[in-house]
Write a protein that holds these residues in place. Sequence first.
Motif, PDB file in Angstrom:
ATOM      1  N   THR A  36      36.966  42.438  45.199  1.00 48.64           N
ATOM      2  CA  THR A  36      36.678  41.664  43.991  1.00 48.64           C
ATOM      3  C   THR A  36      37.715  40.578  43.790  1.00 48.64           C
ATOM      4  N   ASP A  37      37.239  39.337  43.674  1.00 48.24           N
ATOM      5  CA  ASP A  37      38.078  38.216  43.253  1.00 48.24           C
ATOM      6  C   ASP A  37      37.866  37.996  41.758  1.00 48.24           C
ATOM      7  N   LEU A  38      38.945  37.641  41.047  1.00 46.28           N
ATOM      8  CA  LEU A  38      38.891  37.460  39.602  1.00 46.28           C
ATOM      9  C   LEU A  38      39.489  36.112  39.227  1.00 46.28           C
ATOM     10  N   ARG A  39      38.825  35.405  38.297  1.00 41.64           N
ATOM     11  CA  ARG A  39      39.345  34.165  37.739  1.00 41.64           C
ATOM     12  C   ARG A  39      39.429  34.314  36.223  1.00 41.64           C
ATOM     13  N   ILE A  40      40.540  33.859  35.638  1.00 42.34           N
ATOM     14  CA  ILE A  40      40.786  33.978  34.204  1.00 42.34           C
ATOM     15  C   ILE A  40      41.203  32.616  33.669  1.00 42.34           C
ATOM     16  N   PHE A  41      40.544  32.159  32.608  1.00 37.74           N
ATOM     17  CA  PHE A  41      40.843  30.870  31.993  1.00 37.74           C
ATOM     18  C   PHE A  41      41.190  31.074  30.525  1.00 37.74           C
ATOM     19  N   ASN A  42      42.272  30.451  30.077  1.00 40.22           N
ATOM     20  CA  ASN A  42      42.685  30.499  28.680  1.00 40.22           C
ATOM     21  C   ASN A  42      42.271  29.193  28.006  1.00 40.22           C
ATOM     22  N   PRO A  43      41.198  29.176  27.218  1.00 38.09           N
ATOM     23  CA  PRO A  43      40.746  27.935  26.598  1.00 38.09           C
ATOM     24  C   PRO A  43      41.595  27.500  25.415  1.00 38.09           C
ATOM     25  N   SER A  44      42.508  28.350  24.969  1.00 42.44           N
ATOM     26  CA  SER A  44      43.367  28.029  23.837  1.00 42.44           C
ATOM     27  C   SER A  44      44.476  27.059  24.256  1.00 42.44           C
ATOM     28  N   ASP A  45      44.993  26.319  23.287  1.00 41.39           N
ATOM     29  CA  ASP A  45      46.132  25.447  23.562  1.00 41.39           C
ATOM     30  C   ASP A  45      47.420  26.242  23.742  1.00 41.39           C
ATOM     31  N   ASP A  46      47.447  27.451  23.224  1.00 44.46           N
ATOM     32  CA  ASP A  46      48.653  28.275  23.256  1.00 44.46           C
ATOM     33  C   ASP A  46      48.554  29.349  24.332  1.00 44.46           C
ATOM     34  N   SER A  47      49.693  29.756  24.854  1.00 47.50           N
ATOM     35  CA  SER A  47      49.716  30.859  25.805  1.00 47.50           C
ATOM     36  C   SER A  47      49.350  32.154  25.084  1.00 47.50           C
ATOM     37  N   GLN A  48      48.862  33.117  25.842  1.00 48.51           N
ATOM     38  CA  GLN A  48      48.548  34.416  25.252  1.00 48.51           C
ATOM     39  C   GLN A  48      48.797  35.528  26.267  1.00 48.51           C
ATOM     40  N   GLU A  49      49.096  36.688  25.728  1.00 50.10           N
ATOM     41  CA  GLU A  49      49.285  37.881  26.548  1.00 50.10           C
ATOM     42  C   GLU A  49      47.968  38.611  26.652  1.00 50.10           C
ATOM     43  N   ILE A  50      47.580  38.964  27.865  1.00 50.69           N
ATOM     44  CA  ILE A  50      46.337  39.703  28.060  1.00 50.69           C
ATOM     45  C   ILE A  50      46.627  40.969  28.857  1.00 50.69           C
ATOM     46  N   THR A  51      45.769  41.958  28.656  1.00 47.13           N
ATOM     47  CA  THR A  51      45.906  43.243  29.333  1.00 47.13           C
ATOM     48  C   THR A  51      44.687  43.481  30.206  1.00 47.13           C
ATOM     49  N   LEU A  52      44.917  43.811  31.460  1.00 45.88           N
ATOM     50  CA  LEU A  52      43.851  44.150  32.395  1.00 45.88           C
ATOM     51  C   LEU A  52      43.925  45.648  32.653  1.00 45.88           C
ATOM     52  N   THR A  53      42.789  46.326  32.472  1.00 44.85           N
ATOM     53  CA  THR A  53      42.715  47.772  32.664  1.00 44.85           C
ATOM     54  C   THR A  53      41.624  48.085  33.676  1.00 44.85           C
ATOM     55  N   PHE A  54      41.995  48.783  34.727  1.00 43.50           N
ATOM     56  CA  PHE A  54      41.034  49.251  35.723  1.00 43.50           C
ATOM     57  C   PHE A  54      40.898  50.753  35.565  1.00 43.50           C
ATOM     58  N   THR A  55      39.658  51.224  35.343  1.00 43.95           N
ATOM     59  CA  THR A  55      39.414  52.641  35.080  1.00 43.95           C
ATOM     60  C   THR A  55      38.492  53.207  36.140  1.00 43.95           C
ATOM     61  N   GLU A  56      38.930  54.311  36.747  1.00 42.86           N
ATOM     62  CA  GLU A  56      38.133  55.014  37.748  1.00 42.86           C
ATOM     63  C   GLU A  56      38.389  56.500  37.627  1.00 42.86           C
ATOM     64  N   LYS A  57      37.299  57.263  37.482  1.00 42.02           N
ATOM     65  CA  LYS A  57      37.376  58.724  37.468  1.00 42.02           C
ATOM     66  C   LYS A  57      38.392  59.220  36.444  1.00 42.02           C
ATOM     67  N   ASN A  58      38.259  58.730  35.197  1.00 42.29           N
ATOM     68  CA  ASN A  58      39.098  59.155  34.073  1.00 42.29           C
ATOM     69  C   ASN A  58      40.566  58.792  34.229  1.00 42.29           C
ATOM     70  N   GLN A  59      40.880  57.908  35.163  1.00 40.38           N
ATOM     71  CA  GLN A  59      42.249  57.449  35.333  1.00 40.38           C
ATOM     72  C   GLN A  59      42.295  55.937  35.151  1.00 40.38           C
ATOM     73  N   SER A  60      43.231  55.459  34.321  1.00 42.01           N
ATOM     74  CA  SER A  60      43.335  54.039  34.021  1.00 42.01           C
ATOM     75  C   SER A  60      44.635  53.465  34.567  1.00 42.01           C
ATOM     76  N   PHE A  61      44.531  52.250  35.086  1.00 41.63           N
ATOM     77  CA  PHE A  61      45.670  51.504  35.595  1.00 41.63           C
ATOM     78  C   PHE A  61      45.760  50.223  34.780  1.00 41.63           C
ATOM     79  N   ILE A  62      46.929  49.928  34.214  1.00 36.10           N
ATOM     80  CA  ILE A  62      47.072  48.859  33.227  1.00 36.10           C
ATOM     81  C   ILE A  62      48.135  47.854  33.674  1.00 36.10           C
ATOM     82  N   LYS A  63      47.791  46.576  33.561  1.00 38.53           N
ATOM     83  CA  LYS A  63      48.718  45.493  33.830  1.00 38.53           C
ATOM     84  C   LYS A  63      48.645  44.493  32.679  1.00 38.53           C
ATOM     85  N   THR A  64      49.804  44.041  32.207  1.00 38.09           N
ATOM     86  CA  THR A  64      49.879  43.036  31.158  1.00 38.09           C
ATOM     87  C   THR A  64      50.480  41.761  31.734  1.00 38.09           C
TER      88      THR A  64
END
Length: 237
Positions: A36-64
């Motif tokens: 999987t390739d992923l593209r993320i665009f922030n349309p706001s003028d300001d920076s923002q913190e986002i959280t990406l969560t990948f969940t498989e088989k009741n287990q979650s992996f989180i990146k901010t």
Amino acid sequence: NDAIFVPAIKEGALTPTQHFAVAAHTPGAEGTIWRTDLRIFNPSDDSQEITLTFTEKNQSFIKTIEIDGKATLKYNDVINELFQLQQNHGLLTISGNPGVISTSRIYNTLGEAKTYGQFVPSSIIHKPININQSQFILHMSSNASFRTNLGFTEVAGRPATVEVALYNSNGTEIGKGTFNISAYEQKQINRIFEVFNAGEIENGYAKVTVLSGQGSVLTYASVVDNLTGDAIFVIGQ
């Protein structure tokens, strides 16, 4: 020369949380390996913190991560690059305030940097269904040329039971069954027509209904060319 079709997303259609029904770095049938390739665009003028969560088989992996205003980030093979995982497939969730626009592509490789794959939209476009709601999925075939995998993903954090009814092109029901989905589970039934012993089907379709539970479910099919491994992603409507 493989192409994907990327639809426009209406300005102002952001939501604080959006989901991708499936993201993967995993082997498939006929020698395929899906990424999987992923593209993320922030349309706001300001920076923002986002959280990406990948969940498989009741287990979650989180990146901010932080994304600058008006900037675009790319992650090629995001499950491996960002989460350092292999042989995994599951739900990918992106959360932020005010939110971002994101798109993805699931693809296979031919070697020598050649790839072919399918566009996978987020839940801004790919809408989930709830109890007593149904969606139809078209473009489904099962024969020497094509195979169809049917998937559903729970995105509200609550379990659900879904009913799948399969039909041929004449509208005759050729199979029906129910599947239980736990919270945030991504479930894909490979070669769905073969599971129901429906025989060879061309131009069939499915009706997926949430029968019970408080879950919210994304539905889709992945229709794969048996000769090349090239796939299209068909969302429920």
